[in-house]
Design a protein around this motif. Structure first.
Motif, PDB file in Angstrom:
ATOM      1  N   GLU A 363      -5.096 -14.052  -1.764  1.00 23.76           N
ATOM      2  CA  GLU A 363      -4.358 -14.273  -0.566  1.00 23.76           C
ATOM      3  C   GLU A 363      -3.118 -13.284  -0.890  1.00 23.76           C
ATOM      4  O   GLU A 363      -2.020 -13.594  -0.353  1.00 23.76           O
ATOM      5  CB  GLU A 363      -4.029 -15.805  -0.338  1.00 23.76           C
ATOM      6  N   ILE A 364      -3.341 -12.070  -1.328  1.00 24.05           N
ATOM      7  CA  ILE A 364      -2.257 -11.338  -1.283  1.00 24.05           C
ATOM      8  C   ILE A 364      -2.882 -10.063  -0.425  1.00 24.05           C
ATOM      9  O   ILE A 364      -3.843  -9.623  -0.335  1.00 24.05           O
ATOM     10  CB  ILE A 364      -2.088 -10.522  -2.590  1.00 24.05           C
ATOM     11  N   ARG A 365      -1.824  -9.556   0.651  1.00 20.87           N
ATOM     12  CA  ARG A 365      -2.332  -8.583   1.623  1.00 20.87           C
ATOM     13  C   ARG A 365      -1.276  -7.318   1.299  1.00 20.87           C
ATOM     14  O   ARG A 365       0.131  -7.882   1.170  1.00 20.87           O
ATOM     15  CB  ARG A 365      -2.302  -9.191   3.089  1.00 20.87           C
ATOM     16  N   PHE A 366      -1.629  -6.259   1.423  1.00 19.16           N
ATOM     17  CA  PHE A 366      -0.690  -5.019   1.219  1.00 19.16           C
ATOM     18  C   PHE A 366      -0.441  -4.535   2.489  1.00 19.16           C
ATOM     19  O   PHE A 366      -0.958  -4.570   3.592  1.00 19.16           O
ATOM     20  CB  PHE A 366      -1.556  -3.952   0.395  1.00 19.16           C
ATOM     21  N   HIS A 367       0.874  -4.180   2.648  1.00 14.24           N
ATOM     22  CA  HIS A 367       1.271  -3.478   3.988  1.00 14.24           C
ATOM     23  C   HIS A 367       0.679  -2.452   4.575  1.00 14.24           C
ATOM     24  O   HIS A 367       0.447  -2.275   5.510  1.00 14.24           O
ATOM     25  CB  HIS A 367       2.933  -3.218   3.830  1.00 14.24           C
ATOM     26  N   ASP A 368       0.546  -1.432   3.337  1.00 17.61           N
ATOM     27  CA  ASP A 368      -0.220  -0.253   3.787  1.00 17.61           C
ATOM     28  C   ASP A 368      -1.220   0.112   2.717  1.00 17.61           C
ATOM     29  O   ASP A 368      -1.234  -0.217   1.682  1.00 17.61           O
ATOM     30  CB  ASP A 368       0.380   0.787   4.395  1.00 17.61           C
ATOM     31  N   ASP A 369      -1.781   1.301   3.190  1.00 21.65           N
ATOM     32  CA  ASP A 369      -2.828   2.087   2.179  1.00 21.65           C
ATOM     33  C   ASP A 369      -2.066   2.384   1.002  1.00 21.65           C
ATOM     34  O   ASP A 369      -2.501   2.481  -0.153  1.00 21.65           O
ATOM     35  CB  ASP A 369      -3.797   2.987   2.708  1.00 21.65           C
ATOM     36  N   GLU A 370      -0.991   2.976   1.134  1.00 19.59           N
ATOM     37  CA  GLU A 370      -0.062   3.703   0.071  1.00 19.59           C
ATOM     38  C   GLU A 370       0.252   2.546  -0.961  1.00 19.59           C
ATOM     39  O   GLU A 370       0.209   2.732  -2.191  1.00 19.59           O
ATOM     40  CB  GLU A 370       1.346   4.221   0.835  1.00 19.59           C
ATOM     41  N   GLU A 371       0.679   1.387  -0.330  1.00 20.33           N
ATOM     42  CA  GLU A 371       1.111   0.321  -1.372  1.00 20.33           C
ATOM     43  C   GLU A 371      -0.384  -0.381  -2.292  1.00 20.33           C
ATOM     44  O   GLU A 371      -0.169  -0.334  -3.377  1.00 20.33           O
ATOM     45  CB  GLU A 371       1.579  -0.933  -0.689  1.00 20.33           C
ATOM     46  N   ALA A 372      -1.494  -0.421  -1.449  1.00 12.93           N
ATOM     47  CA  ALA A 372      -2.530  -0.633  -1.949  1.00 12.93           C
ATOM     48  C   ALA A 372      -3.144   0.245  -3.004  1.00 12.93           C
ATOM     49  O   ALA A 372      -3.532  -0.183  -4.099  1.00 12.93           O
ATOM     50  CB  ALA A 372      -3.792  -0.763  -0.984  1.00 12.93           C
ATOM     51  N   THR A 373      -2.899   1.401  -2.883  1.00  9.43           N
ATOM     52  CA  THR A 373      -3.400   2.459  -3.760  1.00  9.43           C
ATOM     53  C   THR A 373      -2.526   2.455  -5.016  1.00  9.43           C
ATOM     54  O   THR A 373      -3.066   2.680  -6.213  1.00  9.43           O
ATOM     55  CB  THR A 373      -3.259   3.856  -3.125  1.00  9.43           C
ATOM     56  N   LYS A 374      -1.153   2.280  -5.023  1.00  6.77           N
ATOM     57  CA  LYS A 374      -0.286   2.259  -6.051  1.00  6.77           C
ATOM     58  C   LYS A 374      -0.648   0.975  -6.976  1.00  6.77           C
ATOM     59  O   LYS A 374      -0.569   1.114  -8.081  1.00  6.77           O
ATOM     60  CB  LYS A 374       1.116   2.079  -5.346  1.00  6.77           C
ATOM     61  N   ILE A 375      -0.889  -0.230  -6.179  1.00  8.18           N
ATOM     62  CA  ILE A 375      -1.262  -1.188  -7.068  1.00  8.18           C
ATOM     63  C   ILE A 375      -2.560  -1.033  -7.860  1.00  8.18           C
ATOM     64  O   ILE A 375      -2.484  -1.535  -8.906  1.00  8.18           O
ATOM     65  CB  ILE A 375      -1.193  -2.756  -6.041  1.00  8.18           C
TER      66      ILE A 375
END
Ligand SMILES: [Zn+2]
Length: 415
Positions: A363-375
């Protein structure tokens, strides 16, 4: 009789004694999760590592940041160094550490056998008090002074050593039964003599070479409290430590809270809770890669199992017939969901789709693709770092504190 206001506190040494043990080790991310779980258990202090060991520097400083951010709070993070000025200096140069345990060998065997005639007993005390003075005048907030091999040290010298430590502002004296040589009766008498004479809070650091580690730890704590000072027991999760190990954290808590001679008489720090026992024991078992023995107190697979006719019948009629405490108290009994079908795990070669699937389940959602890519990039590195599939606690920690995780996993070998 114990005075009402004295307490027994826990100083856990999993991240120091546990990891310095032959064939055992933890990745820095795993050490961090252990600190978080210890904090959630209400443990007073975690001896979280070695401030003069270079590969620990980023991990230590990142954990000290977590403390400042209020995430590792109220637990105290303390470093272990030798009781010499140069170690204190280096610890202060490399890290932001504010609490230290400084260690000297005190037995004739070790002074002779380790220093080879270069240091006398008096020199050892002088080195220790110099280190203590230096630490005190350079902003270290609390300092424990360790006597290595205390159980084989002449009592008179030990009292002299502890008195010098107290005179120079030590907050605690650590009695190390380094070889596991004491028994509950000898340690009681020795600790009582030191505590009565020196009036300094006493830490018990015991080892399990004779299978007496928990008994010795609580006997020493009883002596300290009987003499009117606070006691601090050194524990480690699942007893991981040099050779036969240290005092198991959960066993020590159980022994103080549930044994006939201690309950309601010798009080454990009220902040300590057993409710995280299952979680921390299973996490440490996974992280170290060492199974929990089937008969381990509280958390072993057989700790609440009954099979023989009379026992099973008795336990079913009234659990008090054959159980001293409830499994729910230790955080057991929650059903665990195990995916038996398709599994997507996050690892060092993961792609963004699978990675998003893993985090959506948490249940974790990322703000945008950039954040997702970083994580995702951090998750890959974390997996390289631990070499094990990442568990929920680790994945959540990475998503919440990416910059801290980056620092924890940064390694720069010296030229
Ligand atoms: Zn030890």
């Amino acid at each position: 009789m114990a005075k009402k206001n004295n307490r027994i506190y826990i100083i856990d040494v999993t991240n120091r004694d546990g990891v310095q043990t032959s064939r055992l080790g933890l990745a820095k991310l795993q050490k961090t999760i252990i600190n978080i779980l210890l904090n959630e258990m209400g443990v007073y202090q975690s001896e979280f590592g070695f401030p003069v060991t270079h590969h620990e520097t980023h991990y230590l400083n990142a954990n000290l940041k977590l403390a400042k951010m209020g995430i590792l709070k109220p637990i105290i993070l303390s470093g272990w160094i030798r009781a010499i000025v140069s170690d204190v200096k280096q610890a202060l140069e490399l890290t932001e550490v504010e609490h230290l345990n400084i260690s000297a060998s005190t037995s004739k065997q070790m002074i002779r056998g380790k220093y080879r005639g270069k240091r006398s007993g008096d020199d050892v005390i002088k080195d220790m008090t110099n280190a203590l003075d230096y630490a005190r005048t350079h902003g270290i907030k609390t300092i424990g002074v360790n006597a290595e091999d205390a159980s084989r040290t002449e009592l008179e010298y030990l009292i002299k050593f502890a008195s010098a430590a107290k005179d120079h502002g030590a907050d605690r004296f650590r009695y190390c039964d380094t070889l596991g040589y004491d028994d509950p009766f000898t340690i009681y008498n020795r600790i009582k003599a030191i505590a009565q004479k020196v009036k300094i809070p006493i830490e018990l650091h015991c080892h399990n070479d004779l299978g007496l580690v928990v008994a010795n730890s609580i006997a020493g704590a009883k002596a300290a409290i009987d003499a009117g000072v606070d006691a601090y027991i050194n524990t480690s999760v699942n007893g991981m430590g040099e050779r036969a190990g240290n005092a198991d954290l959960v066993s020590v808590i159980l022994a103080i809270q549930k044994s006939s001679g201690f309950e309601d008489r010798y009080m454990l720090d009220e902040r300590v809770t057993l409710s995280k026992s299952w979680q921390i024991a299973t996490y440490a078992s996974y992280a170290f890669g060492v199974d929990i023995p089937i008969n381990q107190p509280g958390v072993g697979a057989n700790a609440f199992a009954h099979e023989s006719g009379i026992h099973a019948d008795g336990a079913l009629k009234d659990r008090h017939n054959y159980e001293l405490y409830d499994y729910q108290e230790l955080g057991l009994g929650e059903p665990e969901v195990i995916d038996t079908g398709r599994k997507i795990t996050a690892g060092e070669y993961s792609g963004i789709k699978g990675f998003r699937n893993v985090y959506e389940k948490l249940e974790i959602r990322f703000h945008d693709d950039e954040e997702a890519t970083k994580i995702l990039e951090l998750v890959r590195y974390a997996n390289v770092h631990t070499q094990k599939p990442l568990v929920k606690k680790e994945l959540l920690f990475i998503a919440r504190y990416p910059d801290i995780v980056k620092e924890i996993m940064t390694f720069t070998p010296l030229e």
